[in-house]
Design an enzyme around this catalytic site. Sequence first.
Site, short mmCIF file in Angstrom:
data_model
loop_
_atom_site.label_atom_id
_atom_site.label_comp_id
_atom_site.label_asym_id
_atom_site.label_seq_id
_atom_site.Cartn_x
_atom_site.Cartn_y
_atom_site.Cartn_z
N HIS A 6 -3.08 -5.11 1.80
CA HIS A 6 -2.36 -5.30 3.06
C HIS A 6 -2.39 -6.75 3.55
O HIS A 6 -3.17 -7.06 4.46
CB HIS A 6 -3.06 -4.49 4.16
N GLU A 30 -0.56 -8.11 5.55
CA GLU A 30 -0.15 -8.16 6.96
C GLU A 30 -1.32 -8.05 7.93
O GLU A 30 -1.15 -8.34 9.11
CB GLU A 30 0.89 -7.07 7.24
N CYS A 72 0.84 -1.22 0.00
CA CYS A 72 0.00 0.00 0.00
C CYS A 72 0.87 1.27 0.00
O CYS A 72 1.47 1.58 -1.03
CB CYS A 72 -0.99 -0.04 1.15
N1 LIG Z 1 -3.41 1.91 3.57
C1 LIG Z 1 -2.46 2.65 3.07
O1 LIG Z 1 -1.26 2.37 3.18
C2 LIG Z 1 -2.92 3.93 2.43
C3 LIG Z 1 -1.89 4.62 1.59
C4 LIG Z 1 -2.19 6.11 1.55
N2 LIG Z 1 -3.33 6.40 0.75
C5 LIG Z 1 -0.95 6.83 1.03
O2 LIG Z 1 -1.03 7.64 0.16
O3 LIG Z 1 0.11 6.60 1.51
#
Ligand SMILES: NC(=O)CC[C@H](N)C(=O)O
Length: 211
Positions: free
Chosen positions: A192, A194, A86
């Site tokens: 994610h 994790e 992410c």
């Molecule tokens: N769940 C996440 O890691 C979101 C990422 C977040 N939108 C960012 O720009 O870093």
Amino acid sequence: MTGGHNTGSLVGVFALQGDVAEHVRVLTALGARVRPVRSAADLAGLDGLVIPGGESSVMDKLSRLLGVAPAIRQAIGEGLPVYGTCAGMIMLAESIANPIAGQQSFGGLDITVQRNAFGGQVESFETALEVPEVSGDPVHAVFIRAPAVLRAGPDVQVLATVPASRSGNPERPAGDVPVAVRQGRLLATSFHPEVTGDWSFHRYFLEHVIR
Ligand SMILES: NC(=O)CC[C@H](N)C(=O)O
């Protein structure tokens, strides 16, 4: 496959911001030794590095402020295996389509990402993804303010996609968008693993990217 093969791998988890503890728990359960990474010195001797989910603009700011960003960039260039989830995917992207003012990434992975491509927190969703390269079973994936890959370079292997119509975001991209990619020793997912209890991507990272 079991975690036993990985006993001895020393894996860093970028620990200036994000869901660090969740990655530490999964990697430890799979048999890796884990070290939080907050400084350039923490990178010494690592077999791999994980960049967690969180907020990429904060990761960027802190890592530049504390001076670890150039060392991570150098380690990536020298071939350190890295898995980004992410916000971690955003940090690995060569290009961010919609950066927050002045936001930079570590880069290395030849992709352009759109931050928050599936909408905000309330548009979070879970789905089962077919990822034959990584697992014989569908992978349980959770998307939280997740990025999408808008462009993947010729050396980037797309491991999984989702229909962009999953997104409540009016600015969403069209068609199917890559959400799991690999380029050599760099692995990244929009979602994610994790936090789901589905450890197939961590296992893949330890067993097929690091070694
Ligand atoms: N769940 C996440 O890691 C979101 C990422 C977040 N939108 C960012 O720009 O870093």
